[in-house]
Each structure stands twice: as structure tokens, then as C-alpha cells.
Write a protein that holds these residues in place. Structure first.
Motif, PDB file in Angstrom:
ATOM      1  N   ILE A  54     -45.274  33.487  55.665  1.00  0.00           N
ATOM      2  CA  ILE A  54     -44.487  34.446  56.522  1.00  0.00           C
ATOM      3  C   ILE A  54     -43.674  33.901  57.674  1.00  0.00           C
ATOM      4  O   ILE A  54     -43.072  34.520  58.396  1.00  0.00           O
ATOM      5  CB  ILE A  54     -45.654  35.630  57.279  1.00  0.00           C
ATOM      6  N   LEU A  56     -43.996  31.580  60.068  1.00  0.00           N
ATOM      7  CA  LEU A  56     -44.481  31.299  61.398  1.00  0.00           C
ATOM      8  C   LEU A  56     -44.268  29.792  61.591  1.00  0.00           C
ATOM      9  O   LEU A  56     -44.000  29.397  62.637  1.00  0.00           O
ATOM     10  CB  LEU A  56     -45.619  32.172  61.757  1.00  0.00           C
ATOM     11  N   ARG A  76     -33.669  33.448  57.101  1.00  0.00           N
ATOM     12  CA  ARG A  76     -34.733  34.070  58.058  1.00  0.00           C
ATOM     13  C   ARG A  76     -34.620  35.578  58.283  1.00  0.00           C
ATOM     14  O   ARG A  76     -35.569  36.409  57.603  1.00  0.00           O
ATOM     15  CB  ARG A  76     -34.956  33.565  59.510  1.00  0.00           C
ATOM     16  N   THR A  80     -37.171  37.898  56.512  1.00  0.00           N
ATOM     17  CA  THR A  80     -38.029  39.082  57.208  1.00  0.00           C
ATOM     18  C   THR A  80     -37.708  40.452  57.056  1.00  0.00           C
ATOM     19  O   THR A  80     -38.973  41.292  57.050  1.00  0.00           O
ATOM     20  CB  THR A  80     -37.674  38.988  58.758  1.00  0.00           C
ATOM     21  N   ARG A  81     -36.642  40.880  56.110  1.00  0.00           N
ATOM     22  CA  ARG A  81     -36.659  42.089  55.836  1.00  0.00           C
ATOM     23  C   ARG A  81     -37.561  42.614  54.430  1.00  0.00           C
ATOM     24  O   ARG A  81     -37.571  43.663  54.013  1.00  0.00           O
ATOM     25  CB  ARG A  81     -35.223  42.534  55.707  1.00  0.00           C
ATOM     26  N   ILE A  83     -40.397  41.356  53.697  1.00  0.00           N
ATOM     27  CA  ILE A  83     -41.742  41.033  53.843  1.00  0.00           C
ATOM     28  C   ILE A  83     -42.352  41.995  54.988  1.00  0.00           C
ATOM     29  O   ILE A  83     -41.509  42.428  55.622  1.00  0.00           O
ATOM     30  CB  ILE A  83     -42.192  39.421  54.078  1.00  0.00           C
ATOM     31  N   VAL A  85     -46.274  42.303  57.540  1.00  0.00           N
ATOM     32  CA  VAL A  85     -47.320  41.633  57.709  1.00  0.00           C
ATOM     33  C   VAL A  85     -48.305  42.514  58.478  1.00  0.00           C
ATOM     34  O   VAL A  85     -47.627  43.171  59.589  1.00  0.00           O
ATOM     35  CB  VAL A  85     -46.968  40.542  58.625  1.00  0.00           C
ATOM     36  N   TYR A  87     -51.342  41.880  60.889  1.00  0.00           N
ATOM     37  CA  TYR A  87     -52.282  40.795  61.303  1.00  0.00           C
ATOM     38  C   TYR A  87     -53.739  41.305  61.580  1.00  0.00           C
ATOM     39  O   TYR A  87     -53.960  42.517  61.376  1.00  0.00           O
ATOM     40  CB  TYR A  87     -51.770  40.325  62.721  1.00  0.00           C
ATOM     41  N   PHE A  93     -48.233  47.324  69.243  1.00  0.00           N
ATOM     42  CA  PHE A  93     -47.788  47.101  70.532  1.00  0.00           C
ATOM     43  C   PHE A  93     -48.361  48.291  71.553  1.00  0.00           C
ATOM     44  O   PHE A  93     -48.256  49.427  71.203  1.00  0.00           O
ATOM     45  CB  PHE A  93     -46.361  47.094  70.730  1.00  0.00           C
ATOM     46  N   PHE A 109     -33.675  48.003  62.382  1.00  0.00           N
ATOM     47  CA  PHE A 109     -33.008  47.390  61.239  1.00  0.00           C
ATOM     48  C   PHE A 109     -32.065  48.563  60.474  1.00  0.00           C
ATOM     49  O   PHE A 109     -31.730  48.121  59.294  1.00  0.00           O
ATOM     50  CB  PHE A 109     -33.910  46.489  60.556  1.00  0.00           C
TER      51      PHE A 109
ATOM     52  N   ASP B 133     -46.261  37.171  67.178  1.00  0.00           N
ATOM     53  CA  ASP B 133     -46.191  36.719  65.910  1.00  0.00           C
ATOM     54  C   ASP B 133     -45.341  38.141  64.848  1.00  0.00           C
ATOM     55  O   ASP B 133     -44.721  37.902  64.032  1.00  0.00           O
ATOM     56  CB  ASP B 133     -47.641  36.413  65.304  1.00  0.00           C
ATOM     57  N   LEU B 135     -43.601  40.197  66.042  1.00  0.00           N
ATOM     58  CA  LEU B 135     -42.289  40.472  66.473  1.00  0.00           C
ATOM     59  C   LEU B 135     -41.385  39.491  65.703  1.00  0.00           C
ATOM     60  O   LEU B 135     -40.444  39.801  65.127  1.00  0.00           O
ATOM     61  CB  LEU B 135     -42.082  40.342  67.970  1.00  0.00           C
ATOM     62  N   THR B 136     -42.026  38.274  65.615  1.00  0.00           N
ATOM     63  CA  THR B 136     -41.343  37.208  65.038  1.00  0.00           C
ATOM     64  C   THR B 136     -41.050  37.510  63.595  1.00  0.00           C
ATOM     65  O   THR B 136     -40.011  37.127  62.891  1.00  0.00           O
ATOM     66  CB  THR B 136     -42.008  35.817  65.259  1.00  0.00           C
ATOM     67  N   THR B 137     -42.106  37.779  62.617  1.00  0.00           N
ATOM     68  CA  THR B 137     -42.307  38.236  61.236  1.00  0.00           C
ATOM     69  C   THR B 137     -41.344  39.395  60.998  1.00  0.00           C
ATOM     70  O   THR B 137     -40.940  39.596  60.025  1.00  0.00           O
ATOM     71  CB  THR B 137     -43.417  38.293  60.800  1.00  0.00           C
ATOM     72  N   MET B 138     -41.359  40.376  62.081  1.00  0.00           N
ATOM     73  CA  MET B 138     -40.096  41.549  61.912  1.00  0.00           C
ATOM     74  C   MET B 138     -38.902  41.073  62.189  1.00  0.00           C
ATOM     75  O   MET B 138     -38.045  42.162  61.886  1.00  0.00           O
ATOM     76  CB  MET B 138     -40.587  42.821  62.895  1.00  0.00           C
ATOM     77  N   GLY B 139     -38.415  39.940  62.505  1.00  0.00           N
ATOM     78  CA  GLY B 139     -37.044  39.347  62.715  1.00  0.00           C
ATOM     79  C   GLY B 139     -36.811  39.879  64.028  1.00  0.00           C
ATOM     80  O   GLY B 139     -35.582  40.054  64.349  1.00  0.00           O
TER      81      GLY B 139
END
Lengths: 250, 266
Positions: A54, A56, A76, A80-81, A83, A85, A87, A93, A109, B133, B135-139
Motif C-alpha cells: 500500500i 507506506l 504515488r 493511491t486512487r 487502492i 485500505v 486498517y 477519523f 478527489f 497511515d 490519510l497517507t494511503t488515501m493520498g
């Protein structure tokens, strides 16, 4: 399936962190539309491989590509668009409602108007059977519900691959079974590829097309194939032990 | 491990830490510039929420401490000046001290304790919960998403809090002096006479700079939180200690620079 159907390719990958190689020389392909399991005992490196996949952490050596693209500064944004993820903790959030969490990738996006984003977000929540939790905060729902909201968020931008990190962890068997059903249904409806990290045998046998198994002691991949074939035909004592007697702590 | 190896490891760790901080400042700068050119990317709602928590929620403690500071300073100064029957000049001393130094510094220290630690704890908890993480993987770069709104909130909150702390301090001084039979009108006339626009603006500009320091240090500590049992607590402590040290150090540097440039009379 043909090799050209591979959406993720790992070729001679050394996985780990700078100064600490955990898995050596890992090579396998994951096909489009497949539910692929990363499998092994605790601490064997399956989550480490997932973090490489992914984007990271960079792989230590070798090649890891998603649809021919390797992770890097130039790719990147594009990757990222493609995939999504989920967790282990859900990683929702806490200051946003469930609907706002699902709408976040759309807000950032997509060019959809707010009304369209709300419609799409509600549609995604309904697809994970949580339409009535839209206005609830993550702290107001159960762990299993949080994971389902996280799956809805992961699918917001219609990704080609969805990665799930230990979806069954911390869930009771009934909720875990429902989550497995949801993964199967989403794959059938949307045709996405799912890569799932887990060591829950019932889940593996229920949802997996194929699995790659890792062994901490040998520092690499020790088996690749369908779970049933691995259980029935593997000569490797570690693999037999895992499938026949339960998880091996490495 | 020999002493030489220990020294080597210590140096490598410190250089590594320095590099991480520089990378953070560089990334924050790049994201700020990117936001200037694409203002719609700025998360205004998050900034408003952080501003509300930093300013309105922190108002009672800031005003309370400012008032007490004024009372204490007035008593201390008045005790000395009373011997020469010039206690009315306490007003001048208070105004200069509060507007130039004590107002911004005390407010910044309170902001570091309340808001800097909160920034570190919030972001640290998000890191432990894998939200960074995510946030990062969502770009979505965590610096744009989490750091910029909070730093901007701290910068905007500081002048408001500082002005109110300074006014509360002056009111405290007025109460003390009125108890010493100095007419309140005379007190405020002295305050008005000694306070220049330059002095007040300089104090407010300094307070905004301190807000920037508190915001950056708090968020940076949060982003570097370790996933251990005491990780979030350590990040909050690091944010407060780091902010206070930075505020004191930069205030000293600013004072020296102004002295060298002959601008101490602002």
C-alpha cells in the motif's frame, strides 16, 4: 487465469525495514478479481508485506508493482486512487461522522457536488448495511461496524484493489462471519480484487481464492495456493501444522 | 557497547532527529505554498474548530493569569516606588512590560500548555490508531490535512489572547493602584501616554510568531509519536517543553537582534 491478469506483482522482494530484513526473496502474483490472503503466524511479516503493497514503506529490494506501476514520488498520486485500505482498527477519523468519513475521499478527489457526494456516501454505507449509522460518530458504534464503515470508505473511489488488514481481529465469530459474507458479496457485485491479511482459519477457508503463507523462522514465503490445496497436499510440516492444528506462533 | 560506539549512536540519532525536523519544516513550507495557490485545499472547518479550542476555550485561564500577573507586578513595583512617592509610574512599567514582553510570553506559555499539548495528543492518538497511515494511503498528506489548520489556528488565536491578557493585567494593576489611592483616571492616562502603536504592534507580531512556534512544535511532536504505552503522553510533554524552550530562546534572540539594530525603543 493468465499471467497477464495479474494486478499485483512481487518479484524477488526483500521485505522489512532499513537494517532489518524480515522476509527474503518473495515472489508471487495477485490476479484481478481474486481474494488473496496473506497468511502466517504472528510476527511473520504479513503486515510488513501489506505496508509495502500500500506504499507506506518502500521494499528493501526487488520489484513490487500494481498494474505495472511501482510506488514512487511520480506514481504515488495515481496509485493511491487505485487502492483502498481498511486498517485493523478501522482508522476512522473520530471528529467526523460515519458519512463524513466515507465522503472524505470523494470530497478531496472527486468533482461531485455535495448532494452527489452525500448520495454516493449513503449508497456505500447502505452497501455495508450501515445506512442508519450515517450520522453517528465512530465512538458511538461497535468495532465490527467501524470496520464495515472503513470498508465503505476504502471503496469510495471505486478502487481496483482493496486491502484489508486483519478484518476479523477482535470480532466475535458471528460478526466475523458477517464480515466475510460482506467481502464475498462486494467482490461479486463490484469485481474488485481483495488482499486480506489474516490468520483466522475459518475466514481463510470461507473467502480465499489463494493464499501466500509466510514463516518467520525461515524468513520467507513457504507456500502459495488455494487454502484447500495447501491443507490437503502440502508436504511442508509448518504448513500442515498451521492448517491442521491451528496457528503457529513463529 | 564501548563509549565510542555509544557516542556514534547518540550522534547518529541526534542527526537523524534533526533531519526529521528539517523535513517536517520543509514539507510544511511546501504545503503552505501549495495552499496559497490552491486555497480551496485548506481545511477551513478544521481550522475554525482548532481556533475555537485554542482561543475561546482558553480565554478564562489566559485572562485570569494576565489579571493576576498585573496584580502581582503592580504590588511588587508599587512597594519599591512608594518609597519615592512615584507609585503612579507603576502604570508605565506595567504597560511597557505587558505590551512588549510579558503579554506575548505568558500567553504563549499558556497556549503551549493547553493547545500545543492538545495538538500533540490529538495527532499522536491518530498516529497510534493508524489514522495517519489511512490519510497517507488515501493520498492526503497529514501535514496539509492536520498540521496547517492547527498552526494557522494557533497563529490567529495568539494576538487575541495576548491583547486580552494584557488588558486584564492592566486592570489588575489599576485595582492595586486604586487601593493605594492613585486615581484610576491618572493610571489610565499614564498607560495611554506610554503605550505606542509600535510597541503594541511589535508585541502582537511577536505573539503571532510564538503561535507559529507552538503550533509547529505541537504538531511535529504528535507526528513523531511512538506506538508505545506512554507514546502520546511523551509527545504531549515534548510539545510543551519544546515550545517553552523555543519561546524563551526566540524571545532572547529577538531582544539581542533589536538591541544590535538599535531598535530597543520600539
Amino acid at each position: 487465469m493468465e499471467r497477464s491478469d495479474a494486478i499485483i506483482t512481487l518479484s524477488h522482494v526483500n521485505a522489512g525495514y532499513p537494517g532489518a530484513v524480515i522476509l527474503r526473496d518473495v515472489s508471487f502474483d495477485i490476479m484481478r478479481g481474486e481474494i488473496f490472503i496473506l497468511l502466517g503466524g504472528s510476527g511473520c511479516g504479513k503486515s510488513t508485506i501489506l505496508k509495502h503493497m500500500i506504499g507506506l514503506n518502500p521494499v528493501l529490494s526487488g520489484r513490487l508493482a500494481i498494474d505495472g506501476l511501482e510506488w514512487g514520488p511520480k506514481t504515488r498520486a495515481q496509485l493511491t486512487r487505485r487502492i483502498g485500505v481498511m486498517y485493523q482498527s478501522g482508522a476512522l477519523f473520530g471528529s467526523m461522522t460515519c458519512l463524513e468519513n466515507v465522503m472524505l475521499p470523494l470530497e478531496e478527489f472527486s468533482k461531485l457536488k455535495r448532494r452527489e457526494r452525500v448520495e454516493r456516501g449513503m449508497g456505500l454505507l447502505k452497501s455495508v448495511e450501515l445506512g442508519d449509522a450515517a450520522d453517528k460518530m465512530p465512538s458511538e458504534i461497535s468495532g465490527g461496524m467501524r470496520k464495515r464503515v472503513a470498508i465503505a470508505r476504502a471503496m469510495a473511489l471505486d478502487p481496483e484493489v482493496v486491502f484489508l488488514d486483519e478484518p476479523s481481529a477482535g470480532l466475535d465469530p458471528v460478526t466475523s462471519y458477517a464480515l466475510d459474507e460482506l467481502i464475498l458479496r462486494l467482490r461479486a457485485e463490484r469485481g474488485m480484487t481483495f488482499v486480506v491479511v489474516t490468520h483466522e482459519l475459518p475466514s481463510i477457508f470461507k473467502i480465499a481464492d489463494r493464499a501466500a503463507m509466510f514463516d518467520k523462522a525461515r524468513g520467507g514465503m513457504v507456500a502459495l495456493g488455494s487454502p484447500k490445496a495447501l491443507k490437503a497436499g502440502s508436504d511442508d510440516p509448518f504448513v500442515r501444522s498451521f492448517f491442521n492444528r491451528g496457528e503457529v506462533h513463529g | 557497547m564501548g563509549p565510542l560506539e555509544r557516542l556514534g549512536r547518540f550522534s547518529a540519532a541526534k542527526f537523524g532527529e534533526f533531519g526529521v525536523r528539517m523535513a517536517f519544516i520543509g514539507e510544511t513550507l511546501c504545503e503552505t505554498l501549495a495552499t496559497v495557490f490552491h486555497p480551496r485545499r485548506f481545511r477551513l472547518g478544521d481550522c475554525a474548530l482548532a481556533f475555537e479550542r485554542a482561543s475561546f476555550d482558553g480565554l478564562p485561564v489566559t485572562v485570569g493569569v494576565g489579571f493576576l500577573l498585573g496584580v502581582i507586578l503592580a504590588f511588587q513595583c508599587a512597594a519599591a516606588l512608594e518609597m519615592f512617592a512615584v507609585e503612579v509610574y507603576v502604570a508605565d512599567m506595567l504597560a511597557i512590560a505587558l505590551f512588549r514582553e510579558l503579554g506575548p510570553i505568558i500567553t504563549a506559555i499558556i497556549l503551549a500548555g493547553r493547545t500545543g499539548s492538545a495538538f500533540a495528543a490529538e495527532i499522536g492518538t491518530m498516529k497510534v490508531n493508524e489514522e495517519l497511515d489511512a490519510l497517507t494511503t488515501m493520498g492526503l498528506p497529514p501535514v496539509r490535512f492536520l498540521v496547517l489548520p492547527r498552526v494557522m489556528a494557533a497563529i490567529l488565536a495568539m494576538p487575541i489572547l495576548t491583547v486580552l491578557a494584557e488588558l486584564a493585567g492592566l486592570v489588575g494593576g489599576a485595582i492595586v493602584l486604586s487601593a493605594m489611592r492613585v486615581p484610576t483616571e491618572v493610571y489610565w492616562a499614564h498607560v495611554e501616554k506610554i503605550s505606542t502603536a509600535g510597541m503594541i504592534s511589535f508585541g502582537l507580531a511577536k505573539s503571532m510568531f510564538f503561535g507559529l512556534l507552538v503550533g509547529l512544535i505541537g504538531c511535529s511532536a504528535g507526528l513523531r509519536t511512538k506506538s508505545t504505552a506512554d507514546g502520546v503522553g511523551s509527545a504531549a510533554t515534548a510539545a510543551v517543553v519544546g515550545s517553552i524552550v523555543a519561546i524563551a530562546s526566540w524571545d532572547g534572540i529577538i531582544a539581542v537582534v533589536l538591541y544590535v539594530w538599535g531598535m530597543m525603543g520600539i
